[in-house]
Motif scaffolding. Structure first.
Motif, PDB file in Angstrom:
ATOM      1  N   MET A 179      11.809  -9.236   7.526  1.00  0.00           N
ATOM      2  CA  MET A 179      11.832 -10.164   6.402  1.00  0.00           C
ATOM      3  C   MET A 179      11.021  -9.551   5.275  1.00  0.00           C
ATOM      4  N   ALA A 180      11.634  -9.469   4.081  1.00  0.00           N
ATOM      5  CA  ALA A 180      10.941  -8.873   2.938  1.00  0.00           C
ATOM      6  C   ALA A 180      11.492  -9.464   1.660  1.00  0.00           C
ATOM      7  N   GLY A 181      10.631  -9.529   0.649  1.00  0.00           N
ATOM      8  CA  GLY A 181      11.039 -10.058  -0.647  1.00  0.00           C
ATOM      9  C   GLY A 181      11.185  -8.999  -1.712  1.00  0.00           C
ATOM     10  N   SER A 182      10.715  -7.780  -1.428  1.00  0.00           N
ATOM     11  CA  SER A 182      10.802  -6.701  -2.407  1.00  0.00           C
ATOM     12  C   SER A 182      11.060  -5.394  -1.676  1.00  0.00           C
ATOM     13  N   LEU A 183      11.438  -4.382  -2.443  1.00  0.00           N
ATOM     14  CA  LEU A 183      11.720  -3.075  -1.859  1.00  0.00           C
ATOM     15  C   LEU A 183      10.461  -2.452  -1.273  1.00  0.00           C
ATOM     16  N   GLY A 184       9.337  -2.580  -1.976  1.00  0.00           N
ATOM     17  CA  GLY A 184       8.095  -2.023  -1.469  1.00  0.00           C
ATOM     18  C   GLY A 184       7.666  -2.683  -0.170  1.00  0.00           C
TER      19      GLY A 184
END
Length: 212
Positions: free
Chosen positions: A44-49
């Motif tokens: 689960m992630a909200g940004s590429l970084g």
């Protein structure tokens, strides 16, 4: 009049800070795998970084030079703008330095044209324009390769009109047959007449030779 100006300046600076603050995207589900697809993880992630950081931990990658590509076709994902356009559950592949993307066993190249099932499909549709019609009309539709279609309507008439057309066809056929018989008879008469003339001429020649 001087003191009231200070709160306005303070409020303006605070508003500017709020507007310029970066928007935080909500976390979304993604899938990542190693370059040989031997290890797969769901993250689960909200940004590429954030996704890149979690990928390093999930796949236990020690190298800091890692590139994320799309698992299906090897497209490099290196900007936040492009990352945000990707849908949920997008499958990524983590490539370390020196590693290259290779298509998987179930991978279909992005530029491969879709498979077309069959060549021509013909559809027949029978309908009536008038309830009194005996036969009705027929619509023939042919679809080629699932992309191009050709349609043609065969309109059948009522019983009286159908009989009238049939009689016209029979009458025309009878006229053609009669003309053909006349021509054939005339030709046969000419052939017979020529044959008789040749027979008579041959007999006269033989009689002349015998008399001499």
């Amino acid at each position: 009049m001087g003191p009231p100006a200070r709160p306005l300046t303070f409020m303006g600076s605070q508003t500017k800070k709020v507007l310029l603050a970066p928007l935080k995207h909500p976390a979304r589900p993604f899938r990542v795998s190693s370059h040989d697809r031997s290890s797969r993880r769901g993250l689960m992630a909200g940004s590429l970084g954030e996704l890149l950081s979690k990928t390093l931990d999930a796949l236990m990658i020690t190298s800091r030079l890692v590139t994320l590509v799309l698992e299906e076709d090897g497209t490099v994902v290196d900007t936040e703008e492009f990352f945000q356009t990707l849908g949920d559950n997008t499958h990524f592949m983590a490539l370390e330095k020196g590693q290259k993307w290779t298509p998987g066993g179930n991978c279909v190249p992005a530029r491969q044209p879709p498979r077309r099932s069959g060549i021509v499909r013909v559809t027949l549709d029978l309908y009536k324009l008038n309830p009194r019609d005996v036969i009705g009309c027929l619509n023939v539709k042919a679809t080629m390769y699932g992309m191009y279609s050709v349609s043609y309507d065969i309109r059948c008439m009522g019983l009286k009109a159908l009989l009238r057309s049939l009689l016209r066809v029979l009458s025309h056929a009878a006229q053609v047959t009669g003309q053909f018989l006349v021509y054939a008879g005339t030709y046969m008469l000419q052939v017979l007449a020529n044959t008789e003339e040749q027979v008579v001429a041959g007999s006269r020649c033989r009689q002349g030779v015998t008399s001499g």
